[in-house]
Design a protein around this motif. Structure first.
Motif, PDB file in Angstrom:
ATOM      1  N   LYS A 246      37.610  19.492  78.859  1.00 31.40           N
ATOM      2  CA  LYS A 246      38.027  19.444  80.260  1.00 31.40           C
ATOM      3  C   LYS A 246      39.188  20.386  80.549  1.00 31.40           C
ATOM      4  N   SER A 247      40.030  20.617  79.536  1.00 32.21           N
ATOM      5  CA  SER A 247      41.171  21.515  79.732  1.00 32.21           C
ATOM      6  C   SER A 247      41.442  22.307  78.465  1.00 32.21           C
ATOM      7  N   ALA A 248      41.804  23.567  78.655  1.00 35.44           N
ATOM      8  CA  ALA A 248      42.153  24.454  77.541  1.00 35.44           C
ATOM      9  C   ALA A 248      43.291  25.343  78.018  1.00 35.44           C
ATOM     10  N   THR A 249      44.462  25.146  77.435  1.00 35.48           N
ATOM     11  CA  THR A 249      45.663  25.816  77.917  1.00 35.48           C
ATOM     12  C   THR A 249      46.331  26.617  76.813  1.00 35.48           C
ATOM     13  N   PHE A 250      46.630  27.881  77.109  1.00 34.21           N
ATOM     14  CA  PHE A 250      47.378  28.686  76.151  1.00 34.21           C
ATOM     15  C   PHE A 250      48.802  28.141  76.068  1.00 34.21           C
ATOM     16  N   VAL A 251      49.295  27.945  74.837  1.00 32.59           N
ATOM     17  CA  VAL A 251      50.632  27.379  74.644  1.00 32.59           C
ATOM     18  C   VAL A 251      51.621  28.421  74.133  1.00 32.59           C
ATOM     19  N   MET A 252      51.246  29.131  73.058  1.00 34.65           N
ATOM     20  CA  MET A 252      52.180  30.125  72.522  1.00 34.65           C
ATOM     21  C   MET A 252      51.502  31.056  71.528  1.00 34.65           C
TER      22      MET A 252
ATOM     23  N   LEU B 143      48.609  37.788  66.317  1.00 35.22           N
ATOM     24  CA  LEU B 143      49.572  36.700  66.207  1.00 35.22           C
ATOM     25  C   LEU B 143      48.821  35.375  66.014  1.00 35.22           C
ATOM     26  N   ILE B 144      49.587  34.321  65.694  1.00 33.96           N
ATOM     27  CA  ILE B 144      49.037  32.967  65.652  1.00 33.96           C
ATOM     28  C   ILE B 144      49.022  32.463  67.094  1.00 33.96           C
ATOM     29  N   ASN B 145      47.842  32.205  67.635  1.00 37.71           N
ATOM     30  CA  ASN B 145      47.722  31.761  69.032  1.00 37.71           C
ATOM     31  C   ASN B 145      47.301  30.303  69.094  1.00 37.71           C
ATOM     32  N   HIS B 146      48.105  29.497  69.777  1.00 34.49           N
ATOM     33  CA  HIS B 146      47.808  28.074  69.933  1.00 34.49           C
ATOM     34  C   HIS B 146      47.294  27.776  71.341  1.00 34.49           C
ATOM     35  N   PHE B 147      46.146  27.077  71.406  1.00 30.55           N
ATOM     36  CA  PHE B 147      45.579  26.618  72.672  1.00 30.55           C
ATOM     37  C   PHE B 147      45.460  25.101  72.616  1.00 30.55           C
ATOM     38  N   LEU B 148      46.013  24.420  73.617  1.00 31.79           N
ATOM     39  CA  LEU B 148      45.945  22.957  73.674  1.00 31.79           C
ATOM     40  C   LEU B 148      44.644  22.550  74.370  1.00 31.79           C
TER      41      LEU B 148
ATOM     42  N   ASN C  16      42.174  19.586  75.807  1.00 31.82           N
ATOM     43  CA  ASN C  16      42.101  18.204  76.320  1.00 31.82           C
ATOM     44  C   ASN C  16      43.399  17.419  76.095  1.00 31.82           C
ATOM     45  N   ASP C  17      44.528  18.130  76.027  1.00 30.21           N
ATOM     46  CA  ASP C  17      45.837  17.497  75.766  1.00 30.21           C
ATOM     47  C   ASP C  17      45.816  16.652  74.497  1.00 30.21           C
ATOM     48  N   ASN C  18      44.920  17.006  73.565  1.00 33.68           N
ATOM     49  CA  ASN C  18      44.675  16.126  72.429  1.00 33.68           C
ATOM     50  C   ASN C  18      44.704  16.836  71.072  1.00 33.68           C
ATOM     51  N   TRP C  19      44.312  18.113  71.047  1.00 35.92           N
ATOM     52  CA  TRP C  19      44.292  18.854  69.790  1.00 35.92           C
ATOM     53  C   TRP C  19      44.475  20.350  70.047  1.00 35.92           C
ATOM     54  N   PHE C  20      44.840  21.067  68.992  1.00 34.32           N
ATOM     55  CA  PHE C  20      45.074  22.499  69.124  1.00 34.32           C
ATOM     56  C   PHE C  20      43.958  23.315  68.484  1.00 34.32           C
ATOM     57  N   LEU C  21      43.474  24.296  69.219  1.00 33.20           N
ATOM     58  CA  LEU C  21      42.607  25.326  68.666  1.00 33.20           C
ATOM     59  C   LEU C  21      43.522  26.501  68.337  1.00 33.20           C
ATOM     60  N   VAL C  22      43.462  26.982  67.103  1.00 28.02           N
ATOM     61  CA  VAL C  22      44.358  28.048  66.663  1.00 28.02           C
ATOM     62  C   VAL C  22      43.540  29.304  66.361  1.00 28.02           C
ATOM     63  N   ASP C  23      43.881  30.367  67.077  1.00 31.58           N
ATOM     64  CA  ASP C  23      43.208  31.653  66.929  1.00 31.58           C
ATOM     65  C   ASP C  23      44.081  32.529  66.031  1.00 31.58           C
TER      66      ASP C  23
ATOM     67  N   LYS D 193      50.018  43.807  55.912  1.00 38.36           N
ATOM     68  CA  LYS D 193      50.727  42.943  54.960  1.00 38.36           C
ATOM     69  C   LYS D 193      51.458  41.828  55.690  1.00 38.36           C
ATOM     70  N   VAL D 194      52.028  42.152  56.856  1.00 38.43           N
ATOM     71  CA  VAL D 194      52.722  41.133  57.661  1.00 38.43           C
ATOM     72  C   VAL D 194      51.706  40.084  58.121  1.00 38.43           C
ATOM     73  N   PHE D 195      50.526  40.542  58.612  1.00 41.72           N
ATOM     74  CA  PHE D 195      49.461  39.612  59.004  1.00 41.72           C
ATOM     75  C   PHE D 195      49.169  38.663  57.858  1.00 41.72           C
ATOM     76  N   GLN D 196      48.928  39.266  56.676  1.00 47.22           N
ATOM     77  CA  GLN D 196      48.521  38.476  55.521  1.00 47.22           C
ATOM     78  C   GLN D 196      49.570  37.440  55.172  1.00 47.22           C
ATOM     79  N   LYS D 197      50.830  37.820  55.303  1.00 48.77           N
ATOM     80  CA  LYS D 197      51.922  36.911  54.956  1.00 48.77           C
ATOM     81  C   LYS D 197      51.926  35.694  55.875  1.00 48.77           C
ATOM     82  N   PHE D 198      51.865  35.915  57.196  1.00 53.39           N
ATOM     83  CA  PHE D 198      51.955  34.726  58.057  1.00 53.39           C
ATOM     84  C   PHE D 198      50.646  33.957  58.138  1.00 53.39           C
TER      85      PHE D 198
END
Length: 202
Positions: A4-10, A61-66, A68-75, A90-95
């Motif tokens: 029902k909802s998908a919101t970009f967080v950070m 980057l690590i992208n967090h999407f909230l 249904n206000d219930n769980w995070f999808l991480v891209d 190398k920086v990508f691989q590290k984080f």
């Protein structure tokens, strides 16, 4: 599950700065040209939640999407073929590795693989890394609309034959197509099942 909802967080490159909420997280990762953004947009019923691009390696980057206000999808950034410098890679691989090894909210990873191609060493190596570190994952075969059913079966069988040389069981897997909505209900149903059965580590 109906989204029902998908919101970009950070977006960030520091695992310590990821959201503090004790909500389940599901991480999506794969080679840079595997169709990850299209899959995320299909799952969330959004045309441009995740940015799609003709240029591989767009996600950096690590992208967090909230959801249904219930769980995070991480891209997560793709591995391989990204048009970036070796030092940036190398920086990508590290984080990426820090995320998988330190993020307690992570329930499982979804490793995206292009069903059109034979098993690629880079995908197999990444699955091996997850297995050796005890990180749960499922394989998500993408672009299934590009092949006939028999060819899909053959390519999955190729993966089974290779993985079962070193794995006791074939990892859980899904067959998907973003353009045809194939596999959407199965994938979301699996996430819903995990949300209802697994508690986030405190």
């Amino acid at each position: 599950m109906h989204i029902k909802s998908a919101t970009f967080v950070m977006s960030n490159s520091d695992v310590a700065k990821c959201p503090k909420e004790k909500l389940a997280e599901y991480a999506f990762i794969g080679r840079s040209n595997v169709g990850k953004s299209s899959l995320i947009n299909m799952l969330t019923n959004r045309k441009s939640l995740a940015k799609t691009s003709g240029r591989p390696g767009k996600t950096q980057l690590i992208n967090h999407f909230l959801i249904n206000d219930n769980w995070f999808l991480v891209d997560l950034p793709g591995y391989g073929y990204a048009r970036v410098s070796k030092s940036t890679k190398k920086v990508f691989q590290k984080f990426i590795t820090e995320y998988f090894e330190k993020r307690r909210q992570l329930i499982t990873a979804f490793v995206l693989v292009d069903i059109r191609h034979k098993p690629q060493p880079i995908d197999l190596e990444f699955m091996e890394y997850l297995g050796l570190n005890g990180i749960p994952f499922s394989i998500v075969f993408t672009k299934a609309d590009k092949l006939k059913p028999k060819a899909i079966e053959r390519h999955i069988e190729d993966y089974k034959n290779i993985l079962l040389e070193t794995w006791q069981d074939m990892p859980n897997y899904f067959v998907t197509s973003s353009s045809k909505n194939i596999g959407k209900d199965e994938l979301l149903g699996y996430i819903d099942h995990l949300n209802n059965t697994i508690e986030v580590e405190q």
